[in-house]
Design a protein around this motif. Structure first.
Motif, PDB file in Angstrom:
ATOM      1  N   LEU A  14      -0.714  90.211  57.813  1.00  0.00           N
ATOM      2  CA  LEU A  14      -1.153  88.999  57.129  1.00  0.00           C
ATOM      3  C   LEU A  14      -2.511  88.573  57.698  1.00  0.00           C
ATOM      4  N   TRP A  22      -4.966  83.148  56.666  1.00  0.00           N
ATOM      5  CA  TRP A  22      -3.931  82.663  55.763  1.00  0.00           C
ATOM      6  C   TRP A  22      -2.824  82.017  56.578  1.00  0.00           C
ATOM      7  N   THR A  82       4.484  81.964  55.507  1.00  0.00           N
ATOM      8  CA  THR A  82       5.393  81.091  54.775  1.00  0.00           C
ATOM      9  C   THR A  82       6.587  80.762  55.661  1.00  0.00           C
ATOM     10  N   TRP A  98       4.041  91.343  49.680  1.00  0.00           N
ATOM     11  CA  TRP A  98       3.721  90.170  48.873  1.00  0.00           C
ATOM     12  C   TRP A  98       2.215  90.168  48.590  1.00  0.00           C
ATOM     13  N   HIS A 114      -0.773  87.750  47.349  1.00  0.00           N
ATOM     14  CA  HIS A 114      -1.165  86.377  47.058  1.00  0.00           C
ATOM     15  C   HIS A 114      -1.958  86.335  45.754  1.00  0.00           C
ATOM     16  N   PHE A 115      -2.125  85.142  45.223  1.00  0.00           N
ATOM     17  CA  PHE A 115      -2.877  84.968  43.985  1.00  0.00           C
ATOM     18  C   PHE A 115      -4.275  85.544  44.151  1.00  0.00           C
ATOM     19  N   ASP A 155      -5.139  88.508  45.126  1.00  0.00           N
ATOM     20  CA  ASP A 155      -5.169  89.175  46.423  1.00  0.00           C
ATOM     21  C   ASP A 155      -6.179  90.324  46.417  1.00  0.00           C
ATOM     22  N   THR A 205       7.896  93.071  45.465  1.00  0.00           N
ATOM     23  CA  THR A 205       6.821  92.096  45.518  1.00  0.00           C
ATOM     24  C   THR A 205       7.319  90.819  44.853  1.00  0.00           C
ATOM     25  N   SER A 257       5.142  84.297  41.640  1.00  0.00           N
ATOM     26  CA  SER A 257       5.402  82.935  42.095  1.00  0.00           C
ATOM     27  C   SER A 257       5.456  81.950  40.931  1.00  0.00           C
ATOM     28  N   ASP A 293       2.594  79.642  41.356  1.00  0.00           N
ATOM     29  CA  ASP A 293       1.315  80.194  40.907  1.00  0.00           C
ATOM     30  C   ASP A 293       1.182  80.189  39.387  1.00  0.00           C
TER      31      ASP A 293
END
Length: 306
Positions: free
Chosen positions: A150, A154, A157, A202, A204-205, A207, A227, A230, A233
């Motif tokens: 990660l 960032w 979570t 995962w 991210h928006f 990414d 994956t 969201s 999102d």
């Protein structure tokens, strides 16, 4: 494009579901029943997976069974990190699977298992090999968490962030690849098992790692990928464009897609762990994603024709 739809993530972990708002998991059970029904209505052949338990807890599963949840899922999932966060040893993995198998007639999948390199990259590599030795052939589906570390800029979570101390910072070192994309020793350890032990990654928006991740997974021979899409999102501008791009990029893999994360404005409280104000809204999100990416009719997903 999607082989399975997973309903939520770690519902018995306060980092993903707020037990203060739903202490008996009645709201979660209702939301899961509705989501399971909605997914089946769109595609009755799509496997529905119960959000992976973390910790692994047969009593939690029995609680959900008593609330009718098990009639609306096809698979039970568990998550385990015995070298990092769990209070049991890695050799106990088979017994942990057996604990769940003893209280359900559903198949048991391991949709997250991993080892952090926070303390040692060599220990992580050993953990990959040991995990494969213990679990390949024990369950039908395994997803190693994860391909990438990660990024340090960032947030992980979790519920309490840096207040968790070293437990929090372990989240940033779960990858087979470092943040800059360079391989750790664990990548070499993972490669012989890639066809039998998939990955959980995962995205991210928007990414930036998506295309490089796909290239790495194809190079390794990965077949199964977990994956997420969201719900939170989905309210962003151009959300469908990003979802389309992500799912198109992953089209060559057997994807288990996780539907989760409450939008702040639709939660009982403004947080991604909150039960939704209206559970049917989450169910409709699940249905809309199945319509778009796993329609019951043969052929390419609906978005490809738009």
């Amino acid at each position: 494009m999607i082989e399975a739809a997973k309903i939520w993530n770690e519902p018995n972990n306060k980092s993903h579901w707020d037990p203060n708002l739903d202490p008996e998991w009645d709201l979660f059970a209702n939301m899961t029943r509705l989501a399971g029904q909605a997914i089946a209505a769109e595609n009755g052949g799509l496997t529905r997976v119960l959000g992976g338990m973390s910790p692994i807890d047969p009593h939690f599963l029995k609680r959900l069974e008593a609330r009718g949840v098990m009639d609306h899922v096809d698979v039970v999932a568990v998550h385990g990190f015995p070298l990092d966060w769990n209070l049991w040893q890695i050799d106990e993995w088979p017994a942990k699977v057996d604990e769940i198998a003893a209280v359900t007639d559903k198949p048991v999948w391991i949709t997250e298992v991993g080892v952090s390199s926070f303390g040692s990259e060599e220990v992580q590599a050993w953990g990959v090999t040991k995990t494969a030795e213990l679990l390949v052939g024990k369950v039908p589906t395994i997803h190693w968490y994860s391909l990438y570390d990660l990024p340090k800029t960032w947030e992980a979570t979790t519920r309490h962030k840096e207040a968790e101390g070293s437990s929090y910072y372990r989240h940033f070192h779960m990858g087979l690849l470092r943040e800059d994309g360079s391989p750790k020793p664990s990548l070499e350890a993972y490669a012989p098992h890639a066809a039998d032990m998939g990955l959980c990654q995962w995205f991210h928006f928007e990414d930036h790692r998506l295309d490089e991740a796909v290239a790495w997974m194809k190079r390794l021979g990965v077949r199964k990928l977990r994956t997420g899409l969201s719900w939170a999102d989905s309210f962003r501008p151009d959300a469908d464009r990003w979802f389309d791009r992500q799912m198109e990029a992953l089209a060559d893999f057997d994807v288990t897609v996780t539907f989760c994360f409450t939008p702040e404005h639709r939660g009982i409280e403004p947080h991604h762990t909150s039960p939704p104000q209206v559970a049917e809204e989450f169910a409709e999100f699940c249905a809309s994603m199945v319509r778009r990416y796993a329609p019951a009719t043969a052929g390419r997903a609906a978005f490809a024709a738009e």
